[in-house]
Design an enzyme around this catalytic site. Structure first.
Site, PDB file in Angstrom:
ATOM      1  N   THR B  57       0.815  -1.219   0.000  1.00 42.03           N
ATOM      2  CA  THR B  57       0.000   0.000   0.000  1.00 42.03           C
ATOM      3  C   THR B  57       0.846   1.265   0.000  1.00 42.03           C
ATOM      4  OG1 THR B  57      -0.063  -0.025   2.397  1.00 42.03           O
ATOM      5  CG2 THR B  57      -1.894  -1.079   1.256  1.00 42.03           C
ATOM      6  N   CYS B  58       0.303   2.321  -0.563  1.00 40.71           N
ATOM      7  CA  CYS B  58       0.997   3.600  -0.477  1.00 40.71           C
ATOM      8  C   CYS B  58       0.493   4.297   0.781  1.00 40.71           C
ATOM      9  CB  CYS B  58       0.835   4.452  -1.732  1.00 40.71           C
ATOM     10  SG  CYS B  58      -0.600   5.497  -1.852  1.00 40.71           S
TER      11      CYS B  58
END
Lengths: 181, 177
Positions: B57-58
């Site tokens: 995930t960012c």
């Protein structure tokens, strides 16, 4: 439940009436693809609730990960200083794939703002303090990534697709209407 | 603040509590480079145990801390990430995410340091997602066990650092300069 520590104030960009039933605060990053998706959701939410909802956008640029996030945030703040925050906000998200100096100038022209003045403001980091203040306030309120929403001051930890956000806001309205003065 | 979820707490051996002397360790942070906890005496240390490098995930926990690092540094604090990933994985991860702090490898014997801190998940072979703030004398000032899938954020760490600074009467301007 994680609470918004920094109340909505005069430095904020606010759309909607001060006495709205619901206040939705978003911490976002113009280069974050999830925020791009959330932007469309928020538009629908605002349309649905109309004057019953007040929307506030605060900057949370992840500058180590996103090269153009800070520039975009400062460009929006520049536009805000000239009364065009929401117009620029929409244009930045609409052109998320093209973020960068050239786009920022183009959008300034489009909104009738001075591109040289924007260029100077970015060069001088004139709006960096405002953006950093948003970021710090977000960190202290439990913003762990983008986008993060707060509904009436409480962090929304669920998904942010339209039905999820709609449901969460309706629940918040239900809670406040039961406690009317 | 932020009490640990009791359900999660029962799943691992117990997290060492504030007031406990932080267990010493020496771990590699890069191939052929190691760091000992006691080298960092004199300033607050943040230990962030996390399950694995390369989370997809960012805006994940490690990415967030990289962004918030200047806020930690205002308190003169040193941030260290710890996972069971090997030093070569850490090296690649640091380069890929442009991380500005060190990641320690609790790799051999696997999870030995995590066990000392009470945050090893033997069944999964990874560490818990857990945070420790250690004061300048090497004593645990604050600890927090997060549900493993939940990014615990930075506010608990900053609250703990702020409290330490108040207690110890740190002159923050002196530290910053």
């Amino acid at each position: 439940m994680t609470k918004l520590k920094l109340p909505v104030n005069a430095d904020d960009h606010v759309a909607g009436p001060a006495d709205a039933e619901v206040t939705l605060v978003e911490y976002g990053d113009y280069e974050c693809p999830h925020c791009g998706r959330a932007h469309g959701v928020v538009k629908r939410i605002r349309k649905h609730f109309g004057e019953r909802l007040r929307f506030v956008f605060r900057n949370f640029p992840l500058i180590e990960a996103h090269a153009n996030a800070e520039g975009a945030a400062e460009t929006a703040e520049f536009a805000g200083a000239h009364g065009k925050f929401w117009e620029m906000h929409d244009l930045l998200f609409a052109n998320q794939q093209r973020l960068g100096g050239a786009l920022f100038m183009e959008l300034a022209w489009k909104l009738g703002l001075s591109a040289p003045a924007l260029s100077q403001a970015l060069e001088d980091r004139a709006f960096e303090t405002h953006v950093r203040a948003d970021f710090s306030g977000g960190v202290r309120s439990g913003v762990n990534g983008t986008p993060t929403f707060f509904i009436n001051g409480t962090r929304h930890d669920g998904a942010f697709d339209y039905p999820d956000l709609l449901h969460a806001i309706n629940e918040a309205i239900g809670m406040t209407s039961g406690m009317e003065r | 603040m932020a009490p640990s979820n009791p359900k999660d707490a029962t799943e691992s051996s117990s997290l060492i509590a504030p007031g406990t002397k932080a267990p010493e360790f020496t771990l590699p942070f890069a191939p052929n480079q190691a760091l000992s906890l006691n080298e960092l005496r004199g300033k607050p240390v943040i230990l962030a145990f996390y399950p694995a490098d390369w989370s997809p995930t960012c805006g994940d926990q490690i990415g967030l801390y990289n962004e918030v690092l200047p806020e930690f540094q205002k308190f003169g604090a040193e941030l260290l990430g710890i996972s069971v990933d090997g030093p070569w994985s850490h090296k690649a991860f640091v380069e890929d995410r442009k991380l500005r702090f060190r990641l320690l490898s609790d790799f051999e014997p696997k999870g030995a340091v995590a066990r000392k801190y009470g945050v090893y998940r033997a069944a999964d072979g990874i560490t818990e997602r857990a945070l420790f703030v250690i004061d300048k004398d090497g004593v645990v000032a604050w600890s927090y066990l997060s549900p493993i899938r939940v990014n615990p954020g930075a506010e608990g760490i900053l609250d703990a650092l702020e409290k330490l600074a108040q207690q110890e009467g740190y002159d923050q301007t002196k530290i910053a300069s």
